[in-house]
Design a protein around this motif. Structure first.
Motif, mmCIF file in Angstrom:
data_model
loop_
_atom_site.group_PDB
_atom_site.id
_atom_site.type_symbol
_atom_site.label_atom_id
_atom_site.label_comp_id
_atom_site.label_asym_id
_atom_site.label_seq_id
_atom_site.Cartn_x
_atom_site.Cartn_y
_atom_site.Cartn_z
ATOM 1 N N ALA A 141 73.990 20.449 50.345
ATOM 2 C CA ALA A 141 72.711 20.111 50.995
ATOM 3 C C ALA A 141 72.952 19.521 52.383
ATOM 4 O O ALA A 141 72.187 19.769 53.318
ATOM 5 C CB ALA A 141 71.936 19.123 50.133
ATOM 6 N N ILE A 142 74.035 18.769 52.516
ATOM 7 C CA ILE A 142 74.334 18.156 53.814
ATOM 8 C C ILE A 142 74.716 19.235 54.824
ATOM 9 O O ILE A 142 74.260 19.243 55.961
ATOM 10 C CB ILE A 142 75.475 17.124 53.661
ATOM 11 C CG1 ILE A 142 74.960 15.928 52.864
ATOM 12 C CG2 ILE A 142 75.998 16.681 55.017
ATOM 13 C CD1 ILE A 142 76.019 14.933 52.501
ATOM 14 N N ALA B 274 71.647 21.143 55.790
ATOM 15 C CA ALA B 274 70.840 20.383 56.748
ATOM 16 C C ALA B 274 71.420 20.541 58.147
ATOM 17 O O ALA B 274 70.685 20.751 59.121
ATOM 18 C CB ALA B 274 70.803 18.909 56.355
ATOM 19 N N MET C 237 69.498 22.357 61.298
ATOM 20 C CA MET C 237 69.109 21.670 62.521
ATOM 21 C C MET C 237 69.676 22.325 63.766
ATOM 22 O O MET C 237 69.464 21.851 64.870
ATOM 23 C CB MET C 237 69.548 20.222 62.451
ATOM 24 C CG MET C 237 68.669 19.445 61.499
ATOM 25 S SD MET C 237 68.924 17.720 61.682
ATOM 26 C CE MET C 237 70.643 17.669 61.388
ATOM 27 N N ILE D 84 80.709 16.745 61.002
ATOM 28 C CA ILE D 84 80.239 16.552 59.628
ATOM 29 C C ILE D 84 81.377 16.729 58.617
ATOM 30 O O ILE D 84 81.718 15.811 57.879
ATOM 31 C CB ILE D 84 79.103 17.544 59.275
ATOM 32 C CG1 ILE D 84 78.021 17.556 60.353
ATOM 33 C CG2 ILE D 84 78.522 17.241 57.905
ATOM 34 C CD1 ILE D 84 77.213 16.298 60.467
ATOM 35 N N LEU E 257 83.595 13.628 56.824
ATOM 36 C CA LEU E 257 83.277 13.378 55.417
ATOM 37 C C LEU E 257 84.486 13.627 54.527
ATOM 38 O O LEU E 257 84.662 12.984 53.498
ATOM 39 C CB LEU E 257 82.101 14.262 54.968
ATOM 40 C CG LEU E 257 80.724 13.794 55.428
ATOM 41 C CD1 LEU E 257 79.650 14.802 55.043
ATOM 42 C CD2 LEU E 257 80.387 12.438 54.839
ATOM 43 N N ILE F 257 64.491 18.026 54.952
ATOM 44 C CA ILE F 257 64.678 18.315 53.538
ATOM 45 C C ILE F 257 64.686 16.997 52.786
ATOM 46 O O ILE F 257 64.537 15.947 53.379
ATOM 47 C CB ILE F 257 65.953 19.130 53.260
ATOM 48 C CG1 ILE F 257 67.170 18.429 53.826
ATOM 49 C CG2 ILE F 257 65.821 20.508 53.847
ATOM 50 C CD1 ILE F 257 68.444 19.167 53.525
ATOM 51 N N ILE G 191 68.507 13.629 50.739
ATOM 52 C CA ILE G 191 69.939 13.873 50.630
ATOM 53 C C ILE G 191 70.500 14.521 51.907
ATOM 54 O O ILE G 191 71.679 14.484 52.159
ATOM 55 C CB ILE G 191 70.213 14.759 49.396
ATOM 56 C CG1 ILE G 191 71.660 14.711 48.962
ATOM 57 C CG2 ILE G 191 69.758 16.178 49.634
ATOM 58 C CD1 ILE G 191 71.783 14.343 47.542
ATOM 59 N N GLY G 192 69.627 15.072 52.725
ATOM 60 C CA GLY G 192 70.092 15.772 53.928
ATOM 61 C C GLY G 192 70.540 14.876 55.057
ATOM 62 O O GLY G 192 71.066 15.372 56.047
ATOM 63 N N LEU G 193 70.385 13.567 54.956
ATOM 64 C CA LEU G 193 70.898 12.699 56.017
ATOM 65 C C LEU G 193 72.425 12.689 55.943
ATOM 66 O O LEU G 193 72.997 12.755 54.871
ATOM 67 C CB LEU G 193 70.383 11.268 55.861
ATOM 68 C CG LEU G 193 68.917 11.003 56.161
ATOM 69 C CD1 LEU G 193 68.663 9.510 56.135
ATOM 70 C CD2 LEU G 193 68.509 11.582 57.494
ATOM 71 N N PHE G 194 73.067 12.562 57.119
ATOM 72 C CA PHE G 194 74.525 12.530 57.134
ATOM 73 C C PHE G 194 74.994 11.127 56.764
ATOM 74 O O PHE G 194 74.772 10.178 57.506
ATOM 75 C CB PHE G 194 75.048 12.947 58.503
ATOM 76 C CG PHE G 194 74.541 14.294 58.927
ATOM 77 C CD1 PHE G 194 74.559 15.367 58.051
ATOM 78 C CD2 PHE G 194 74.027 14.492 60.188
ATOM 79 C CE1 PHE G 194 74.076 16.609 58.425
ATOM 80 C CE2 PHE G 194 73.545 15.734 60.572
ATOM 81 C CZ PHE G 194 73.568 16.785 59.687
ATOM 82 N N PRO G 195 75.658 10.979 55.602
ATOM 83 C CA PRO G 195 75.930 9.642 55.074
ATOM 84 C C PRO G 195 76.931 8.849 55.918
ATOM 85 O O PRO G 195 76.945 7.630 55.856
ATOM 86 C CB PRO G 195 76.499 9.914 53.681
ATOM 87 C CG PRO G 195 76.988 11.312 53.723
ATOM 88 C CD PRO G 195 76.143 12.043 54.704
ATOM 89 N N MET H 168 77.086 8.775 59.179
ATOM 90 C CA MET H 168 76.587 8.431 60.508
ATOM 91 C C MET H 168 75.539 7.336 60.407
ATOM 92 O O MET H 168 74.851 7.207 59.405
ATOM 93 C CB MET H 168 75.914 9.652 61.139
ATOM 94 C CG MET H 168 76.851 10.765 61.505
ATOM 95 S SD MET H 168 75.880 11.991 62.396
ATOM 96 C CE MET H 168 77.093 13.258 62.594
ATOM 97 N N ARG I 228 64.385 12.503 62.626
ATOM 98 C CA ARG I 228 65.470 13.379 63.047
ATOM 99 C C ARG I 228 64.952 14.773 63.374
ATOM 100 O O ARG I 228 65.369 15.394 64.347
ATOM 101 C CB ARG I 228 66.525 13.453 61.932
ATOM 102 C CG ARG I 228 67.750 14.236 62.308
ATOM 103 C CD ARG I 228 68.820 14.152 61.255
ATOM 104 N NE ARG I 228 68.452 14.876 60.037
ATOM 105 C CZ ARG I 228 69.295 15.122 59.049
ATOM 106 N NH1 ARG I 228 70.535 14.688 59.111
ATOM 107 N NH2 ARG I 228 68.906 15.776 57.982
#
Lengths: 214, 371
Positions: free
Chosen positions: A117-118, A121, A125, A136, A140, B83, B86-90, B92, B150
């Motif tokens: 999902a990340i 996203a 974008m 990303i 991660l 979305i 969960i779609g946020l970048f963890p 950052m 965002r």
């Protein structure tokens, strides 16, 4: 020369008498490991990224890395002797091969285990592949990649002791001479300082890992 | 603005199309809700607009241009995408998350930072407090607002939202919905909004596209959808209690009087309060502070038992039954039911009371509707 005619049998006395040599060989050992690991990180992360995109390649590449690990180190050093000659180069090249598996595998697993999902996203974008990888995926996956690097370093500090057979120097010099001359103190010094080096390098990496996460 | 022409998507290893020959036109500034049970193809439809999914057949025109002929990265940078949280970048910070698209577009850093502050303000998060925090330290509702900020970062004309309020609790969801409705009235984006919640669809949508098994079943305004469901499937989706659901079509601000309502101060005399309650015929009176912000209510039954010398401040109930002007009558009703009161106080964006809606009024409204 230095190690040969030691009359006092105690380990401490032996270390005191050979302190210069210990320092020199420890630095040599360290250099061997650091150079090998740095090159292995570059190659390993690149390979890991590559197979994260081309999933079909992953089993083959990981398998090859795994097979390399099963070859006895003494034999592998010997195999590259004709190619690179006696000395540092053969040592480094062999050590790089041993480092590859943990680095490649952890890079691959670290990237592929990220929540899809990340990644979606990020795509949604309008980030391009290069941005997604550098901003990303790699950040991660970084803790997992770092764990792989630490495994590689600790393992290779041990294996590098064998590199003295091909004239690459390092603390293995103490060990092999000790064995051939029945000098238990020499073997002990080699073993102790190899372990110390492994612990120190691992602690440094732990610090680097902590710093790079904040 | 967005036009889908005979769009079909067949996924690999699957015979039945996920989306089947879909025609849909979404006009500029409109909020179009794609609603239907899971697996009806609503998310796939949305993802074909920003090319996360490639259609098997058909074309999608955005401002008259075929999106298959556009650069996907550029296309997506000009379409906001929200979305579930969960779609946020963890890894950052909130600021970096919001700055994602402007950074990709290579805006100057100063402009990016100003924009981040502006957007956090817009979604009701204090930049000073939240800028440098990580998503993990925020609540679900706050994360969702960051997600909206965002998506709006580079000021796109189009916003795609995939069940954006699905992962939060009902109270937070209502709050987020109302906030988004207010925001949208101001921003006038073209919004494609996917949900499986028909109540959300009725509340948020200018038009609703009901989908089933890849087909478009009915495309109508919420009002028409409620009054004339095309077939049994749509009726079943809407469910019972249609009169109550219609309450979601009206905002509280559309029914309250424009004249200011009478309020009390904590130090008002008890006499004044009694008089007010008798003349206004209301079960409660709002109490405000010096800035006209609501601080509580005084109930009729409490007041009648009170001695003349008592202070209003002593009998004030701070946990009041309150909704804002962006809420629907449906929200007003459920708030009343939650609090077990027969009234709800309406507050504006400054938390100043601007109206009261009574239970009787809502009953009248529903009765007329049913007739």
């Amino acid at each position: 020369m230095f190690i040969y005619g030691v009359s006092d049998n105690s380990l401490i006395a032996y270390m005191a008498a050979n302190s210069d040599k210990i320092l020199q060989l420890s630095l040599e050992h360290c250099l061997l490991v650091v150079v090998a690991v740095l090159i292995a990180i570059a190659i390993g992360i690149a390979l890991g990224i590559l197979i994260s995109y081309y999933d079909v390649l992953a089993p083959a590449i990981l398998y090859v890395c795994q097979i390399i690990m099963t070859i006895p180190s003494l034999a592998l050093f010997g195999l590259f002797l004709p190619l690179f000659g006696i000395g540092f180069k053969t040592g480094v090249f062999t050590l790089i091969l041993y480092c590859l598996l943990p680095v490649v595998r952890n890079t691959y697993v670290g990237i592929t285990e990220i929540d899809p999902a990340i990644i979606e996203a990020a795509h949604g974008m309008g980030m391009n592949e290069a941005s997604i990888m550098s901003k990303i995926k790699l950040p991660l996956a970084w803790p997992i990649i770092m764990a792989g690097i630490r495994t590689a370093v600790v393992m290779v500090v041990g294996i590098a002791a064998i590199a003295s057979v091909v004239g690459a120097g390092g603390l293995g010099v103490f060990i092999f001479r000790g064995i051939s001359q029945w000098n238990i103190n020499a073997v002990l010094v080699g073993a102790i300082f190899v372990s110390l080096l492994a612990i120190i390098l691992d602690q440094i990496l732990k610090w680097v890992e902590y710093r790079s996460q904040v | 603005m967005i036009r889908l022409n005979g769009v079909t998507k067949i996924y690999k290893n699957n015979d039945t199309p996920a989306v089947n020959n879909l025609d849909l036109h979404i006009t500029r500034g409109e909020t179009c809700i794609l609603v239907g049970p899971s697996g009806c193809g609503k998310t796939t439809t949305m993802k074909m607009i920003n090319r996360l999914v490639t259609p098997t057949r058909g074309s999608i025109l955005i401002n008259g241009q075929d999106n298959q002929k556009m650069n996907p990265v550029e296309l997506r940078q000009n379409i906001g995408y929200v979305i579930q949280e969960i779609g946020l970048f963890p890894h950052m910070t909130i600021a970096d998350n919001v700055a994602t698209v402007p950074r990709e577009k290579k805006w100057p850093e100063k402009k990016i930072q100003n924009r981040v502050d502006e957007l956090l303000h817009l979604v009701g998060l204090d930049p000073a407090e939240y800028r440098n925090r990580k998503p993990a330290s925020l609540s679900g509702g706050q994360r969702q607002r960051v997600g909206v900020a965002r998506a709006l970062a580079a000021d796109p004309d189009i916003l795609l939202m995939d069940e954006p309020f699905g992962a939060v609790d009902p109270i937070t969801r209502t709050h987020l919905q109302n906030q988004f409705i207010r925001l949208q009235e101001e921003l006038k984006k073209t919004v494609v909004f996917v949900t499986h919640d028909i109540d959300e669809a009725i509340k948020m949508g200018d038009t609703i596209a009901v989908m089933r098994a890849g087909h478009l079943v009915q495309l109508d305004t919420p009002d028409q959808l409620l009054s004339e469901p095309k077939n049994d499937f749509v009726s079943a989706l809407i469910g019972g209690n249609r009169a109550i659901k219609r309450l979601n079509l009206v905002k509280t601000r559309e029914v309250i009087d424009s004249k200011p309502i009478q309020t009390l101060k904590p130090d008002s005399p008890v006499d004044t309060a009694r008089e007010l309650l008798i003349t206004s015929q209301l079960p409660a009176v709002p109490v405000v502070d010096d800035n006209n912000r609501l601080i509580g209510v005084v109930h009729k039954h409490v007041l009648s038992a009170l001695k003349d010398q008592a202070d209003i401040a002593d009998v004030l109930e701070t946990d009041g039954c309150v909704v804002d002007t962006g809420a629907t009558l449906g929200d007003a009703l459920s708030t009343m039911l939650n609090y077990g009161e027969r009234y709800v106080i309406i507050v504006d964006e400054n938390y100043s009371p601007c109206g009261i809606i009574s239970f009787t009024y809502l009953l009248e409204l529903m009765k007329n509707d049913a007739a």
